[in-house]
Enzyme design. Structure first.
Site, PDB file in Angstrom:
ATOM      1  N   LYS A 277      -0.722   0.847 -12.545  1.00  0.00           N
ATOM      2  CA  LYS A 277       0.058   1.815 -13.319  1.00  0.00           C
ATOM      3  C   LYS A 277       0.562   1.205 -14.646  1.00  0.00           C
ATOM      4  CE  LYS A 277      -0.466   5.247 -10.499  1.00  0.00           C
ATOM      5  NZ  LYS A 277      -1.596   4.785  -9.696  1.00  0.00           N
TER       6      LYS A 277
HETATM    7  C1  LIG Z   1      -1.546  11.227  -8.914  1.00  0.00           C
HETATM    8  C2  LIG Z   1      -1.012  10.218  -7.968  1.00  0.00           C
HETATM    9  N1  LIG Z   1       0.038  10.553  -7.209  1.00  0.00           N
HETATM   10  C3  LIG Z   1       0.588   9.681  -6.330  1.00  0.00           C
HETATM   11  C4  LIG Z   1       0.087   8.409  -6.189  1.00  0.00           C
HETATM   12  C5  LIG Z   1       0.695   7.488  -5.173  1.00  0.00           C
HETATM   13  O1  LIG Z   1       1.338   6.414  -5.778  1.00  0.00           O
HETATM   14  P1  LIG Z   1       1.788   5.162  -4.895  1.00  0.00           P
HETATM   15  O2  LIG Z   1       0.572   4.301  -4.687  1.00  0.00           O
HETATM   16  O3  LIG Z   1       2.842   4.468  -5.709  1.00  0.00           O
HETATM   17  O4  LIG Z   1       2.319   5.696  -3.621  1.00  0.00           O
HETATM   18  C6  LIG Z   1      -0.997   8.001  -6.971  1.00  0.00           C
HETATM   19  C7  LIG Z   1      -1.521   6.640  -6.819  1.00  0.00           C
HETATM   20  O5  LIG Z   1      -2.402   6.172  -7.465  1.00  0.00           O
HETATM   21  C8  LIG Z   1      -1.562   8.922  -7.879  1.00  0.00           C
HETATM   22  O6  LIG Z   1      -2.622   8.597  -8.634  1.00  0.00           O
END
Ligand SMILES: Cc1ncc(COP(=O)(O)O)c(C=O)c1O
Length: 400
Positions: free
Chosen positions: A201
């Site tokens: 990210k």
């Molecule tokens: C659009 C989207 N939402 C949610 C997430 C979930 O994030 P996390 O890995 O921090 O739980 C991601 C992860 O890549 C994502 O691309």
């Protein structure tokens, strides 16, 4: 084995400052949720312009807690976009609720607000009882905010909570207000933005997440839920004079952010604006580099929005290019360039397709995008010469 001179899909920029902060946090002896987490929460709240931020261990956890704090229960329905990472819909399932997918716009792949308005006017047409529809999770895909004017207006009209999947969108703006603030729109219902600090990210803690909101009661609830449902300042109980008993208020979750995550991510916040500009410059270079290729279409950025430029996503039209998206992906990867797919529609994924009986043609735009989208490397540790090399490689693979 890496190809010599290859360009990965993503590489983080971890500098001495981040490492120094991490070492300092380890040496402090306070390894779990503590002062660094508080400092990072305050810094994110300041950066996005929100009164409150709560650190958790992922964006998935942030979205799950937001749904629980909103009171989403078995039998409820929560609207979201099918072009997203599985986490967005999985957390709805975790609450025993039903995800209701609304198709996306063809040029941005963001939730189509006209289709949303149509759905809300008569959810029964899709077999959903109106009184079960409780919330909406707009997904700010690739870092571009959805149309929050319309989404907040519809949420107010139909009494829905708004939980933004802002995993890609730290630094993005809508009408000059950062995602994570309430955009100056003064939405009165339950509302939260959920960010990710996963390894790829725009700023990263390896793993991590944050929820921002303008509602003090909501934030208190989330803060309790993230740590076993025990009283909010439980992490302080070892510091205070005299033994402090905790109180279990709810069977909560183990979702807290810990100080090593915060120590790693916090110093990156001072670079985020410069990194975002670099991401924008590279996006422009890609757009120019592919402008004459009719079968390659980048996502459109709409007026009044500033993207976080988290991903460079293009749609590859196989009829025009003479090869499928997967053939193109494989050839680019074989030439040593990292690639990704963001995303195949959740409506074509086994679990969701089978559970809800989706048929081909139910989500025409998302289904077409599933066959067309591909992402190229976009990260601030790249140089312009890397971007140029990616462009040359893609053009060579396509023979143009
Ligand atoms: C659009 C989207 N939402 C949610 C997430 C979930 O994030 P996390 O890995 O921090 O739980 C991601 C992860 O890549 C994502 O691309």
């Amino acid at each position: 084995m890496a190809i010599e001179g290859s360009i990965p899909f993503y590489k983080p920029l971890i500098a001495r400052e981040e490492i120094a902060q991490l070492v300092e946090a380890v040496e402090s002896g306070w390894l779990t949720t503590g002062p660094k987490t508080l400092e990072f929460e305050a810094a994110i709240a300041r950066y996005v312009g929100s009164p409150f931020a709560v650190g958790v261990n992922s964006c998935t956890a942030a979205m799950h807690l937001a749904l629980v704090a909103t009171g989403i229960r078995p039998g409820d329905a929560v609207i979201t976009s099918p072009i997203t990472f599985p986490a967005t819909a999985n957390v709805i399932e975790h609450c025993g609720a039903r995800p209701v997918f609304i198709d996306v716009e063809p040029d941005t792949l963001l939730l189509d607000v006209a289709a949303l308005e149509d759905f809300l006017a008569a959810p029964e047409r899709k077999g959903i009882a109106a009184d079960t529809v409780k919330a909406i999770i707009p997904v700010h895909l690739a870092g571009q905010p959805c149309d929050m004017d319309v989404i907040f207006a519809l949420a107010a009209q139909y009494g829905l909570a708004v939980i933004e999947d802002a995993a890609h969108a730290l630094g993005a703006e809508f009408h000059g207000h950062k995602v994570g603030s309430d955009y100056g729109l003064r939405f009165q219902g339950p509302w939260a933005s959920c960010f990710s600090f996963y390894a790829t990210k725009n700023i990263t803690a390896g793993e991590g997440g944050m929820l921002t909101t303008n509602d003090a009661a909501f934030v208190d609830q989330v803060a309790v839920l993230r740590l076993h449902g025990i009283s909010r300042d439980a992490w302080k109980r070892y510091q205070l004079a005299g033994y402090q008993h905790y109180e279990v208020l709810f069977p909560g979750y183990k979702y807290n952010m810990f100080d090593l995550q915060a120590a790693l991510a916090l110093p990156q916040l001072s670079h985020i604006d410069e990194w975002q500009r670099r991401r924008e410059t590279y996006t422009d270079l890609y757009n120019q580099g592919f402008a004459d290729i009719k079968g390659l279409l980048p996502l459109r950025i709409k007026p009044n929005r500033r993207s976080a430029y988290h991903l460079y996503v293009m749609m590859a039209d196989s009829a025009r290019l003479g090869l499928t998206r997967d053939e193109l992906l494989n050839r680019i990867a074989a030439a040593g360039i990292g690639v990704g797919v963001h995303f195949r529609s959740l409506t074509v994924q086994k679990f969701y397709r089978e559970k809800y009986g989706f048929q081909e043609g139910d989500f025409p735009v998302a289904e077409r995008a599933s066959e067309q989208v591909l992402s190229l490397p976009l990260f601030p540790a790249m140089h312009e010469s890397d971007v140029e090399r990616v462009i040359r490689t893609v053009r060579k693979v396509l023979g143009v």
